[in-house]
Write an enzyme that holds these catalytic residues in place. Structure first.
Site, PDB file in Angstrom:
ATOM      1  N   SER A  41      92.440  26.104  70.465  1.00 41.70           N
ATOM      2  CA  SER A  41      92.357  24.871  71.243  1.00 41.70           C
ATOM      3  C   SER A  41      92.745  23.655  70.394  1.00 41.70           C
ATOM      4  O   SER A  41      92.363  23.550  69.234  1.00 41.70           O
ATOM      5  CB  SER A  41      90.934  24.703  71.757  1.00 41.70           C
ATOM      6  OG  SER A  41      90.812  23.502  72.480  1.00 41.70           O
ATOM      7  N   ASN A  89      91.734  15.983  60.814  1.00 41.90           N
ATOM      8  CA  ASN A  89      92.020  15.323  62.084  1.00 41.90           C
ATOM      9  C   ASN A  89      90.745  14.785  62.700  1.00 41.90           C
ATOM     10  O   ASN A  89      89.673  15.357  62.544  1.00 41.90           O
ATOM     11  CB  ASN A  89      92.722  16.279  63.058  1.00 41.90           C
ATOM     12  CG  ASN A  89      91.737  17.063  63.916  1.00 41.90           C
ATOM     13  OD1 ASN A  89      91.210  16.533  64.894  1.00 41.90           O
ATOM     14  ND2 ASN A  89      91.466  18.292  63.524  1.00 41.90           N
ATOM     15  N   CYS A 150      82.790  20.110  68.044  1.00 44.54           N
ATOM     16  CA  CYS A 150      83.761  19.092  67.639  1.00 44.54           C
ATOM     17  C   CYS A 150      83.083  18.097  66.706  1.00 44.54           C
ATOM     18  O   CYS A 150      82.097  17.475  67.078  1.00 44.54           O
ATOM     19  CB  CYS A 150      84.332  18.358  68.842  1.00 44.54           C
ATOM     20  SG  CYS A 150      85.416  17.001  68.337  1.00 44.54           S
ATOM     21  N   THR A 213      86.455  23.039  62.913  1.00 41.57           N
ATOM     22  CA  THR A 213      86.825  22.448  61.620  1.00 41.57           C
ATOM     23  C   THR A 213      85.606  22.078  60.777  1.00 41.57           C
ATOM     24  O   THR A 213      84.520  21.851  61.301  1.00 41.57           O
ATOM     25  CB  THR A 213      87.673  21.187  61.832  1.00 41.57           C
ATOM     26  OG1 THR A 213      86.957  20.307  62.696  1.00 41.57           O
ATOM     27  CG2 THR A 213      89.013  21.532  62.431  1.00 41.57           C
ATOM     28  N   GLY A 237      93.396  24.469  58.404  1.00 43.64           N
ATOM     29  CA  GLY A 237      94.566  24.930  57.653  1.00 43.64           C
ATOM     30  C   GLY A 237      94.189  25.979  56.618  1.00 43.64           C
ATOM     31  O   GLY A 237      93.020  26.349  56.477  1.00 43.64           O
TER      32      GLY A 237
END
Lengths: 330, 284
Positions: A41, A89, A150, A213, A237
């Site tokens: 997502s 991000n 999130c 993340t 990443g």
């Protein structure tokens, strides 16, 4: 578990000498996926953006950008910053909202062979439920992925993902409302992932996906200001892969429901590590940004590996051996 | 938009740590329109992962002769040119490229200078003013050629920190009526920001109508947009921002624009990189 074991034995019995075609399809939460590779997502838009670059029909599933009941504008710029082997991000879940998604984005996704999983986000339990209730009308949605992790929104998101009681509350309410199977996406920013994995399972989650993340930061030393307007941001990443792999392994040890592994996957080798650790499927995330064909290369690589080792995917999942190379069997 | 592996034809060093990179990629070169950009990645590196957004400076034939527009002479563009300045990790690695090296290139991207809309405005204007700050010059050569071919008079205002930042002047000279230069250190042209001579020029010609095309640092664009508004000239700005994907999915390059709620942000990569200056919220 018993069922899985029986299937494994049956598969093993089928393998004689000669022609071997590995099966790499997988079933999670009652949904059949043609392969275990999904796009994470927030890294793949609503699918259509990649239609002219890769064959979307080959993917196991597309997980769309986090959708909320109402559209969200997102955070001010700058929102991203590249770090060593990764990126930060803080987008702030800019999205078109559930109604627009159903009208404008879902019709295209419905035409694909890839499964469609909708990532759901809210600021409160009521928000999550309201979003799911709108999305329930969507024909062609295969499952929900509940985003309780999130790190870039002030309330909601990670608040739910870092308190086991709230995790249970929002998962139970969402499960009650949901017409489709519910995958719960966990945050890595917790002390004990097992506690949260079990909380989600107890509240009725059909599967788990992790990790979202890692909360990170970067500073411009010349201006002495944060690189990202939100100050903190989510790191993704290749840099996060070993940590994410450990968390996925621990989650698979903590629950009986299927786990989907996410974190820094850029190759079939990365994906295979997750599968061997116990993940039933994997998601490719950040790599979609700079190498859109990554998922397809991962699918081909998994198939090649299975062929080379004469294994079906089901035999590979969770097949981690004890001891290290040289200390025991190879 | 094509995702290709392109071969380096030349990586020519210019003044002030600037380089002109020429990439052999016929399919992409033929598709480029003025104001579009490319995403460039050094393949095989896992430490520098994201592609870098770069304005497409020019397209040329295989032997690097002739510029954009060369198809008139029976040649078709085959080479993409990117003008860049070494500022960080990614561009430092790019500076080491030599002919024969291969790069992952996604191009052409973005809307560029909306052809019909801006050419109509340009024809109405008595002159087009190109305003460039530093490496922002890279976005303006292709539109300048377009305008020159349409016989629309134009004038370049070009500013940099020092004279070493004023690259590409010889490419612009045959296209524009006049060039006004400015440097912060006074090493060439006006001492100070390029927006000072621009303001003066506009102030003295209030009765005329200009079209302004600008690319450069945010502060320069903001002042230029302010001048355009004050003197009531249409102004197109080519925006720069960090980008994750340039495919419209990461939403990393979104900037604040006029609009409410979900419409408050637009993506530089997809809705841009060129915007009407009054569409942007400069002080969000």
């Amino acid at each position: 578990m018993a069922k899985a074991k029986a299937r494994k034995l049956k598969l093993e019995a089928q393998d004689g000498e000669g022609e071997f075609t590995p099966r790499i399809d997988v079933e999670i939460a009652g949904i059949h996926f043609q392969n275990p590779v999904m796009t994470a997502s927030g890294t793949f838009g609503y699918g259509q953006e990649f239609a002219h670059l890769i064959d979307l029909n080959r993917l196991g599933a597309i997980i769309v950008k986090g959708i909320s009941a109402d559209p969200l504008p997102g955070n001010p710029a700058p929102r991203i910053y590249e770090t060593e082997a990764g990126m930060l991000n803080a987008i702030g879940l800019q999205n078109v909202g559930a109604c627009t998604f159903l009208e404008e984005k879902l019709p295209f996704l419905r035409t694909l062979k890839a499964r469609c999983i909708v990532n759901v986000f809210g600021y409160s339990t009521e928000d999550y439920v309201r979003c799911i209730e709108i999305l329930n009308a969507g024909e062609g949605i295969d499952a929900y992925e509940l985003n309780i992790s999130c790190p870039n929104t002030r309330c909601g998101g990670i608040v739910y993902g870092s308190d086991p009681k709230l995790t249970e509350e929002v998962v139970a309410a969402s499960k009650r409302a949901a017409r489709f199977p519910l995958i719960v996406k966990l945050s890595p920013n917790v002390t004990d992932i097992g506690v949260f994995a079990r909380a989600a399972e107890a509240a009725g989650a059909d599967a788990l996906s992790l990790v979202n993340t890692f909360v990170g930061m970067a500073i411009d030393i010349e201006t002495r200001r944060p690189r990202i307007s939100n100050l903190t941001a989510g790191l993704s990443g290749p840099a996060i892969k070993p940590v994410a792999l450990r968390l996925v392994y621990q989650a698979t040890q903590a629950v009986r429901i299927p786990v989907i592994g996410i974190g820094g996957i850029t190759s079939a080798e990365d994906a295979l590590e997750y599968l061997i650790a116990g993940a039933q499927a994997i998601q490719v995330g950040t790599a979609n940004f700079y190498s859109p064909d990554t998922s397809l290369r991962v699918i081909d690589g998994i198939r090649d590996y299975c062929l080379r080792h004469r294994l079906h995917l089901a035999q590979l999942i969770g097949s981690l051996k004890h001891g290290v190379n040289g200390a025991g069997e190879h | 938009m094509y995702d290709e592996m392109a071969q380096v034809v030349e990586n020519r060093p210019l003044a002030g740590r600037h380089f002109l990179l020429s990439l052999y990629s016929p399919k992409q070169a033929r598709a480029v329109r003025p104001g579009q950009f490319a995403m460039i990645r050094l393949p095989g590196r896992s430490d520098v992962i994201l592609r870098r957004p770069m304005s497409i400076y020019d397209v040329r034939s295989r032997d690097l002769k002739g510029g954009y527009g060369l198809e008139r002479h029976g040649q078709r563009p085959a080479v993409l040119q990117v003008l860049y300045k070494v500022v960080g990790r990614g561009t430092r690695l790019m500076a080491e490229l030599t002919p024969g090296d291969r790069l992952a290139v996604l191009a052409p991207l973005g809307h560029g200078f909306f052809p019909e809309e801006y050419l109509a405005q340009a024809r109405d204007a008595s002159e087009v003013l190109l305003v460039a700050g530093g490496i922002g010059i890279a976005a303006l050569l292709m539109p300048a050629r377009d305008l020159a071919r349409q016989k629309i008079p134009q004038r370049l205002f070009f500013g940099g920190r020092s004279r070493h930042d004023l690259v590409g002047l010889s490419d612009f000279k045959p296209l524009v009526e006049a060039i006004t230069l400015a440097t912060e250190d006074g090493s060439r042209g006006y001492r100070g920001y390029v927006t000072a001579p621009l303001a003066q020029y506009l102030e003295q010609r209030c009765e005329r109508r200009f079209l302004i095309l600008a690319c450069g640092p945010m502060a320069m664009l903001q002042v230029t947009a302010g001048l355009a508004e004050r003197y009531n000239h249409p102004c197109l700005v080519s925006m720069e921002n960090r980008m994750g994907c340039a495919l419209g999915v990461c939403l990393g390059c979104s900037i604040r624009v006029q609009g409410e709620g979900h419409a408050a942000y637009e993506r530089v990569c997809t809705e841009g990189p060129v915007f009407w200056s009054n569409h942007i919220v400069w002080d969000p």
